[in-house]
Design an enzyme around this catalytic site. Structure first.
Site, PDB file in Angstrom:
ATOM      1  N   SER A  39       2.875  26.487  40.980  1.00 49.76           N
ATOM      2  CA  SER A  39       3.624  25.799  39.930  1.00 49.76           C
ATOM      3  C   SER A  39       4.505  24.670  40.459  1.00 49.76           C
ATOM      4  O   SER A  39       4.860  23.764  39.705  1.00 49.76           O
ATOM      5  CB  SER A  39       4.505  26.792  39.185  1.00 49.76           C
ATOM      6  OG  SER A  39       5.357  27.461  40.092  1.00 49.76           O
ATOM      7  N   ASP A 347      14.064  26.689  34.584  1.00 50.94           N
ATOM      8  CA  ASP A 347      13.712  27.831  33.728  1.00 50.94           C
ATOM      9  C   ASP A 347      13.895  29.171  34.431  1.00 50.94           C
ATOM     10  O   ASP A 347      13.345  30.168  33.995  1.00 50.94           O
ATOM     11  CB  ASP A 347      12.259  27.682  33.282  1.00 50.94           C
ATOM     12  CG  ASP A 347      11.324  27.572  34.468  1.00 50.94           C
ATOM     13  OD1 ASP A 347      11.815  27.545  35.631  1.00 50.94           O
ATOM     14  OD2 ASP A 347      10.093  27.520  34.278  1.00 50.94           O
ATOM     15  N   HIS A 350      11.701  27.398  38.395  1.00 52.05           N
ATOM     16  CA  HIS A 350      11.339  26.062  38.854  1.00 52.05           C
ATOM     17  C   HIS A 350      12.531  25.114  38.838  1.00 52.05           C
ATOM     18  O   HIS A 350      13.456  25.286  38.046  1.00 52.05           O
ATOM     19  CB  HIS A 350      10.204  25.514  37.979  1.00 52.05           C
ATOM     20  CG  HIS A 350       9.048  26.463  37.888  1.00 52.05           C
ATOM     21  ND1 HIS A 350       8.810  27.255  36.792  1.00 52.05           N
ATOM     22  CD2 HIS A 350       8.099  26.771  38.800  1.00 52.05           C
ATOM     23  CE1 HIS A 350       7.749  28.016  37.019  1.00 52.05           C
ATOM     24  NE2 HIS A 350       7.306  27.750  38.225  1.00 52.05           N
TER      25      HIS A 350
END
Ligand code: NAG
Ligand code: NAG
Ligand code: NAG
Ligand code: NAG
Length: 389
Positions: A39, A347, A350
């Site tokens: 991610s 979040d 991240h």
């Protein structure tokens, strides 16, 4: 005496006129970027396969969900911008993708090693690095064939020589570490499998090299013990939390991974004589964001911007963008904070665009790289640069 002075002068002049490393080496002019990762560098892979990262992801720069688990741009986006290339399309995204200047094989939740758990069990993406490599290899093999058909393919696929001239970027490993903790392993058990993880990483770099890749840019893994997600998810004692609020066992295992990764990179440089491999210490930059937040213009670094309450504004059941239906209307119950530009964590897992931008500024000139050469010089081998340094 006169003679000796003349010789000295000659030596001095030749020393002074030795080319400096930055002016003597040409910039690389990378025509493409191929990225593999998780991610930290996913620009739409997981979203394409398993559903779009919901609003408010993407609000800062793109102003709509943009396949990234971030309010805006990721390090890979800043890298692309700096190299004068378009943002990378996700390989898995069949909508409006354009791979003429690279492709992104990363998906959120990816590990290096394939896991024996499913995404619903552990949240780990099935598109592990070995799968990304298979996808890359297919892309590599089929692109020239399709390009020859002309028409739109010529505009959407890279030139043949882009594959050898491209920058291959990697940002992966963090989820291999958390995967063990999720199986209730101890830190020693996690450390014990790190060599196998890195062996599989190394094989992928070798595979890309065998297909003509030459320039590699490898991010190390971040201080996972400072993420709200880890602090919320794993059992930690008060004694394991340092003065910045980070869980030391997870950070130590990340540093352990990074030391071994550096050794692997060192070995790869020997095994792949034509490869230029840059190791980038993103860990230190991420850690600074937690330890020196205020000095760097950030606030409350352990508290997520987008979430739903609790000590870290992170609730694993109500993550950023979570909705409920009330009176027949969808309501977002995990929304963004007022000012993401002063937040470190977006979040709970991240980093924000602001954090990514700051990190990019620090690393682009090579001050966090080994060898310490700027991004635009990352096609030059260590031996080239050693010669000049
Ligand atoms: C998954 O199981 C196989 C077979 O037991 C084993 O070889 C492999 O190491 C396991 N993978 C992980 C990530 O634990
Ligand atoms: C794909 O991107 C390249 C580079 O930005 C551009 O020149 C080309 O026109 C694009 N092709 C299509 C079909 O959008
Ligand atoms: C890990 O331990 C927790 C708490 O004891 C337990 O609920 C969970 O099922 C365990 N997970 C695995 C994968 O063994
Ligand atoms: C690299 O850039 C950073 C941020 O702009 C700066 O603080 C640092 O001094 C630079 N380092 C070198 C070696 O130029």
């Amino acid at each position: 005496m006169e003679h000796a002075n003349a010789i000295l002068l000659c030596i001095l002049i030749s020393v002074i006129s030795l080319p400096s490393p930055l002016t003597s080496l040409p910039t690389c002019e990378f025509p493409a970027i191929f990225n593999l990762g998780d991610s930290n560098s996913d620009t739409g892979g997981l979203s394409a396969a398993f559903g779009q990262a919901p609003y408010p992801h993407g609000i800062t720069h793109f102003h709509h969900p943009a396949g990234r688990f971030c309010d805006g741009r990721l390090l890979i986006d800043f890298i692309a911008e700096d190299l004068g290339l378009p943002y990378l399309s996700a390989y898995l995204d069949s909508m409006a993708s354009n791979f003429s200047h690279g492709a992104n094989f990363a998906t959120a939740g990816s590990t290096i090693r394939p896991q024996n758990t499913t995404m619903t069990q552990s949240g780990v993406s099935p598109i592990s690095l070995d799968v990304q490599y298979v996808q890359y290899s297919d892309f590599r093999r089929r692109s020239p064939v399709l390009r020859k058909q002309g028409g739109v393919f010529e505009q959407l696929l890279p030139l043949e020589d882009s594959f050898s001239r491209a920058l291959y970027t990697f940002d992966i490993g963090q989820n291999d570490l958390t995967a063990g903790y999720k199986l209730n392993m101890t830190t020693d058990q996690v450390k014990a499998y790190v060599p196998d993880v890195l062996h599989q990483f190394s094989n992928v770099v070798k595979g890309i090299y065998a297909q003509g890749g030459r320039s590699f840019w490898v991010h190390n893994t971040g201080p996972v013990g400072c993420l709200p997600y880890s602090l919320d998810r794993f059992l930690i004692t008060a004694a394991q939390v340092n003065k910045y609020g980070c869980a030391t066992p997870f950070n130590e295992v990340a540093q352990f991974f990074n030391r071994r990764l550096k050794d692997v990179v060192f070995q790869l440089r020997k095994d792949l004589p034509l490869a230029a491999i840059t190791y980038v210490d993103v860990y230190s930059l991420k850690y600074s964001l937690f330890t020196q937040a205020k000095k760097l213009g950030f606030k409350d670094p352990l508290r997520a911007c987008c979430g739903h309450g609790g000590k870290y504004n992170f609730n694993s059941k109500r993550r950023c963008g979570s909705k409920i239906i009330e009176n027949g209307k969808e309501i977002v119950i995990a929304n963004a904070c007022k000012d993401p530009s002063v937040k470190v964590i977006w979040d709970g897992i991240h980093f924000t665009e602001a954090a990514n931008r700051w990190m990019f500024k620090q690393l682009v000139n090579g001050s966090f790289s080994d060898p310490p050469i700027p991004l635009k010089m990352a096609c030059h081998r260590t031996t080239d640069s050693l010669y000049y340094y």
